[in-house]
Design a protein around this motif. Structure first.
Motif, PDB file in Angstrom:
ATOM      1  N   GLY A 138       0.784  -1.235   0.000  1.00 40.43           N
ATOM      2  CA  GLY A 138       0.000   0.000   0.000  1.00 40.43           C
ATOM      3  C   GLY A 138       0.808   1.273   0.000  1.00 40.43           C
ATOM      4  O   GLY A 138       0.248   2.363  -0.105  1.00 40.43           O
ATOM      5  N   GLU A 139       2.126   1.151   0.093  1.00 36.92           N
ATOM      6  CA  GLU A 139       2.976   2.344   0.147  1.00 36.92           C
ATOM      7  C   GLU A 139       2.792   3.198  -1.106  1.00 36.92           C
ATOM      8  O   GLU A 139       2.885   2.720  -2.223  1.00 36.92           O
ATOM      9  CB  GLU A 139       4.438   1.937   0.284  1.00 36.92           C
ATOM     10  N   GLY A 140       2.493   4.473  -0.885  1.00 35.42           N
ATOM     11  CA  GLY A 140       2.418   5.414  -2.002  1.00 35.42           C
ATOM     12  C   GLY A 140       1.113   5.421  -2.757  1.00 35.42           C
ATOM     13  O   GLY A 140       0.985   6.137  -3.748  1.00 35.42           O
ATOM     14  N   LEU A 141       0.135   4.641  -2.324  1.00 41.45           N
ATOM     15  CA  LEU A 141      -1.125   4.579  -3.070  1.00 41.45           C
ATOM     16  C   LEU A 141      -1.957   5.843  -2.867  1.00 41.45           C
ATOM     17  O   LEU A 141      -2.026   6.392  -1.768  1.00 41.45           O
ATOM     18  CB  LEU A 141      -1.950   3.370  -2.617  1.00 41.45           C
ATOM     19  N   ASN A 142      -2.621   6.266  -3.929  1.00 43.41           N
ATOM     20  CA  ASN A 142      -3.599   7.353  -3.853  1.00 43.41           C
ATOM     21  C   ASN A 142      -4.982   6.739  -4.063  1.00 43.41           C
ATOM     22  O   ASN A 142      -5.364   6.421  -5.186  1.00 43.41           O
ATOM     23  CB  ASN A 142      -3.326   8.409  -4.922  1.00 43.41           C
ATOM     24  N   LEU A 143      -5.717   6.567  -2.974  1.00 40.95           N
ATOM     25  CA  LEU A 143      -7.006   5.871  -3.042  1.00 40.95           C
ATOM     26  C   LEU A 143      -8.137   6.764  -2.551  1.00 40.95           C
ATOM     27  O   LEU A 143      -9.061   6.307  -1.877  1.00 40.95           O
ATOM     28  CB  LEU A 143      -6.941   4.578  -2.204  1.00 40.95           C
ATOM     29  N   GLN A 144      -8.075   8.055  -2.900  1.00 40.77           N
ATOM     30  CA  GLN A 144      -9.075   8.981  -2.394  1.00 40.77           C
ATOM     31  C   GLN A 144     -10.456   8.772  -2.998  1.00 40.77           C
ATOM     32  O   GLN A 144     -11.415   9.408  -2.582  1.00 40.77           O
ATOM     33  CB  GLN A 144      -8.623  10.431  -2.579  1.00 40.77           C
ATOM     34  N   PHE A 145     -10.571   7.878  -3.974  1.00 41.54           N
ATOM     35  CA  PHE A 145     -11.889   7.549  -4.520  1.00 41.54           C
ATOM     36  C   PHE A 145     -12.625   6.550  -3.616  1.00 41.54           C
ATOM     37  O   PHE A 145     -13.775   6.214  -3.862  1.00 41.54           O
ATOM     38  CB  PHE A 145     -11.767   6.992  -5.944  1.00 41.54           C
ATOM     39  N   ALA A 146     -11.934   6.059  -2.575  1.00 40.29           N
ATOM     40  CA  ALA A 146     -12.561   5.204  -1.563  1.00 40.29           C
ATOM     41  C   ALA A 146     -12.475   5.909  -0.222  1.00 40.29           C
ATOM     42  O   ALA A 146     -11.527   6.652   0.037  1.00 40.29           O
ATOM     43  CB  ALA A 146     -11.851   3.854  -1.495  1.00 40.29           C
ATOM     44  N   ASN A 147     -13.478   5.684   0.655  1.00 39.92           N
ATOM     45  CA  ASN A 147     -13.450   6.364   1.950  1.00 39.92           C
ATOM     46  C   ASN A 147     -13.670   5.419   3.131  1.00 39.92           C
ATOM     47  O   ASN A 147     -13.883   5.862   4.254  1.00 39.92           O
ATOM     48  CB  ASN A 147     -14.485   7.493   1.983  1.00 39.92           C
TER      49      ASN A 147
END
Length: 890
Positions: free
Chosen positions: A533-542
């Motif tokens: 998960g390092e560095g992931l951009n997952l702002q489409f999930a909350n």
């Protein structure tokens, strides 16, 4: 015959020149001439000099060419050239970074914004701006492996910049295909994983010569590749726990390999001065000679930081959504009594072996790491602990154990997924006893798996069903520390009909990319390990579910940061799963209680504010491992970590001010660069080619770094005082008869010390303050209709009168440039003198007399150089030159 001081037009160099000396030998006449546009003195024959002046025809295209060139030069000196609006809309704090970074030509900074504020975007903005100014062409990004994909996609999608990823596996291939050892020189923009290029200090089965050869090939190939800008992401990693670790050596080499350097880190200062000192010394060794130099005044010129609490959007509203944390506490019941027994057996095995390993004079760090993994696995899933126990047993039976190379330093840096293979092969303290014990524990693990599903499974399914019933489009992120647990959950959820994507640290870049796209577009549940998960951009999930909790709360904060980022449109909900009747839960409760009291005493009201920095540096492992064998001594075992937390937070109060940056982001609300340099350059070149009578359609995609463009930007245009003036009248514009002029004001040779000022003076010799700027805007507007003619040149008296009025008008600009130069010069002087004073104080304590005198003498020479540079920088050499004069007709 030309006289000394006369002007003439050099028909070969196409420039107006002034006569300095007449030379006549054997009937040959030549002149030593001075070109005021370039500052060069050279010889010219009498035949090539035209005393009648310039024979070049000036027209509307020339006028508009000079206007565009002047606009670009002004923007280069005082504004931003990079066209950002087409790709991103910068937020106020990101514009602040760009403003700060471009204040001087010494671009060596730590970008230290807190997690989730977009440091990659900020670095991209700086790259784009430096490229737009023609200052860089070769850029290297060094980052952890997990961030390689993010960097590549962000640069491509946001800035249309193609970066080539070079992995260790690519090295020999590129060398073979290009028939060159300069692997990194094949590409101008490269991303390289940090650990793939750090110097090796040891390698199983390799001789020292082999290691040295490897380092020479990999490290120095990248170091010697002529980079203009180097960016190191997660730069605190290269600070190291000592100046000798491989990553710090890598950082030191990279820091010396490029004039421009950006170090990106949300946690540049961990409360310990030495690692931070090593980090800032990468930027400037002389400015930070020792720990005494770590003060706000010295650090602030090198560090740019925004905290989450102060970040705002382009409407002035707070940027981040709320976090809502749900604790899911569960207990083992009769259906899971074997799981409870398994936990107790593993804890007993771990505790006994761990204590023996610690007492051993030669610490077996591989075995210690294995025991830590085992204890964390047993509360993660039965599948995970059973798999590892069986693998350990096979190693013991096949006698494949060895001492291993892991050190205490390695343990601090390892993720739980790293080093597992080596840990499983650790030498046993008692192979026969351990084999027997493992056989018994594995038997219980098998029975526990058959008895019932893990105790956490039912609450997990209930939580997912509840979330999905509220909104079946929801995307859920599940974090675990272990791949075995990940596989267990994947099978479980897929069998229940859920669509699932997995990601872990063993997956390569292409697999990571595919997984990210799959989760974003197709699946509902994303199961990731911490390394994956390092560095992931997952702002489409909350929604984040922490199926197992790391012992270090920083890991939890990092997980939450995957979704709690810029662009998150909803509140972030976090579900933390914990088995209540475990020692781990009791330790967690005690630690949280103690931390809560400490924070209250120190006036900190938000727990998450300290998770990404101070507390992260505390070693929680020892507390948990000591408590596993002695559940009744949890309070006692937490005393050392309580003292450490207090010390870390006390340190934080000191260093928070050192790295905090005072600023008003509201000033930047709604602002963004609006000058598109690419359009301006193409427009300028089109006018130029038309003026020269060439086909402007030959101009394709050009940039400010092109050789032809650089030549134009370095051109010094001066008004020809002998040829006729351009005469202009403007349709549908309130024309007033007079003279429009462009004057170049400079206080130094540096481009930042120059400005081009448009000025209009009417025929009555009255200067119209606003008219010059307005007329320049009209000439820049390609749709304005101009009528071009010629008018007689002015007399020396008229020139003198116009120059006097123009100099009076430009005086404020001169003072502004002067004050800025003096301020920057003084700041630089203060910085280096402060550091020099610290070094002198240290030298005074050298016990050996001749060494002390030698060191002080050397420092005195440095002081003299600094003072000379300061004195030189305090000198202002103003120049005021007429670039263009146009007769404006009424």
């Amino acid at each position: 015959m030309l006289e000394i001081g006369d002007f003439a037009f050099d028909t070969l160099s196409q420039a107006n020149v002034q006569m300095l000396e007449r030379i006549e030998v054997w009937g040959y006449v030549s002149y030593k001439v001075f070109n005021p546009a370039t500052g060069k003195v050279y010889k010219a024959t009498e035949e090539q000099l035209n005393p009648e002046g310039n024979t070049i025809r000036y027209d509307e295209n020339y006028l508009r060419y000079v206007m565009q060139l002047s606009k670009i030069k002004n923007e280069t000196a005082g504004g931003f050239l990079s066209s950002l609006a087409s790709s991103i809309i910068p937020l106020p704090h990101q514009l602040h970074v760009l403003n700060r970074a471009m204040e001087t030509n010494n671009i060596r900074y730590i970008l230290a914004d807190e997690v989730g504020l977009g440091k990659t975007i900020e670095a991209g903005m700086i790259i784009k701006e430096l490229k737009s100014r023609g200052l860089v062409s070769r850029v290297l990004v060094v980052c952890p492996t997990g961030l390689v994909t993010q960097w590549g996609s962000e640069m491509q999608e946001k800035f249309h910049e193609k970066f080539h990823v070079i992995l260790p596996s690519d090295y020999d291939t590129i060398r073979r295909l290009t028939d060159s050892n300069d692997v990194y020189g094949q590409f101008d923009q490269v991303i390289s994983p940090m650990d793939s290029i750090k110097p090796l200090e040891k390698h199983a089965g390799w001789t020292e010569e082999r290691i040295e050869q490897y380092n020479e090939e990999r490290i120095y190939s990248i170091i010697n590749s002529g980079w203009d800008l180097i960016i190191i992401d997660e730069a605190h990693r290269v600070a190291g726990s000592s100046g000798e670790v491989a990553r710090y050596k890598l950082g030191s080499l990279l820091a010396q390999a490029s004039p421009y350097l950006l170090l990106l880190s949300a946690t540049p200062h961990n409360g310990k001065t030495e690692p931070f000192l090593r980090l800032v010394r990468l930027l400037d060794e002389e400015a930070f000679p020792n720990a005494k130099s770590i003060v706000k005044e010295q650090v602030s010129p090198f560090l740019i930081r925004t905290e989450k609490r102060e970040a705002i959007d382009n409407n002035g509203n707070l940027l981040f959504k709320n976090r809502v944390t749900h604790l899911v506490s569960l207990t083992w019941d009769e259906r899971n009594n074997l799981q409870r027994e398994l936990y107790e057996l593993v804890s007993s095995y771990v505790s006994k072996t761990y204590n023996k390993a610690l007492r051993n004079k030669k610490k077996n760090m591989c075995l210690i790491f294995l025991l830590i993994i085992m204890q964390r696995m047993v509360t993660s899933s039965t599948a995970a602990i059973r798999q590892s126990l069986e693998r350990r047993l096979n190693v013991l039976r096949s006698q494949r154990t060895h001492l291993g190379n892991l050190t205490e330093e390695d343990l601090e840096e390892l993720d739980i997924e790293d080093g597992v293979e080596e840990a499983l092969e650790a030498i046993s303290l008692d192979m026969e006893l351990e084999t027997e014990e493992l056989q018994m524990i594995i038997s219980v693990a098998k029975q526990a798996q058959f008895q019932n599903q893990d105790a956490k499974v039912e609450p997990l399914l209930e939580a997912i069903d509840s979330i999905m019933s509220d909104d079946n489009t929801q995307k859920i992120i599940i974090f675990t520390e272990f791949v075995a647990t990940q596989k267990y959950l994947q099978t479980l959820l897929v069998n229940r009909g859920f669509s699932v994507t997995v990601l872990n640290g063993s997956m390569n870049i292409e697999e990571r990319n595919e997984a990210m796209l799959e989760f974003k577009n197709n699946t509902s549940i994303f199961i990731s390990t911490d390394a994956g998960g390092e560095g992931l951009n997952l702002q489409f999930a909350n929604i984040i579910i922490n199926y197992d909790l790391p012992w270090n709360p920083m890991k939890i904060e990092q997980r939450c940061g995957r979704a709690d980022r810029i662009g998150q449109q909803r509140d972030v909900h976090i579900y933390n799963f914990i088995v209540s009747d475990t020692v781990e839960n009791r330790v967690r409760e005690v630690l949280e209680e103690k931390l809560s009291v400490i924070l209250k005493e120190m006036g900190v009201d938000k727990y998450s504010d300290v998770l990404d920095s101070e507390v992260a540096e505390c070693d929680f492992t020892e507390v948990y491992m000591r408590s596993v064998g002695h559940p009744g001594q949890v309070e006692k075992n937490t005393y050392p970590i309580e003292a450490e937390m207090k010390q870390q937070l006390a340190n934080a109060k000191k260093y928070k001010d050192v790295i905090r940056e005072e600023k008003d982001l509201t000033r930047l609300v709604g602002t963004e660069p609006d000058f598109d340099v690419d359009v301006a350059l193409r427009t300028m070149m089109t006018y130029y080619e038309c003026w020269k009578g060439n086909d402007p359609r030959l101009i394709d995609r050009i940039s400010i770094g092109d050789e032809e463009i650089t030549k134009h930007l370095k051109t010094e245009i001066l008004q020809d005082r002998m040829s006729p003036l351009l005469s202009v009248s403007i349709a549908n514009f309130p024309n007033e008869a007079g003279c429009f002029m462009l004057w170049e004001l400079s206080i130094s040779d540096d481009e930042s010390g120059k400005r081009i000022i448009p000025i209009f003076v009417n025929d009555a010799m009255i200067l119209r303050p606003m008219a010059g700027k307005r007329l320049m805007e009209v000439f820049l507007d390609g749709t304005s209709r101009l009528t071009i003619g010629t008018a007689p040149n002015m007399s020396a008296e008229q020139y003198a009168g116009l120059e006097k009025l123009s100099m009076e008008f430009a005086y404020d600009t001169f003072m502004e440039l002067k004050e800025k130069q003096l301020q920057l010069n003084q700041e630089s002087y203060n910085k280096y003198m402060y550091a020099l004073q610290l070094r002198m104080e240290a030298a005074e304590h050298i016990g050996i007399d001749n060494i002390r005198r030698g060191r002080l003498a050397k420092l005195e020479k440095e002081k003299a150089i600094i003072e000379a540079e300061h004195k030189k920088g305090a000198q202002v050499y103003p120049n005021f030159r007429l670039m263009l004069a146009v007769r404006l007709e009424a």
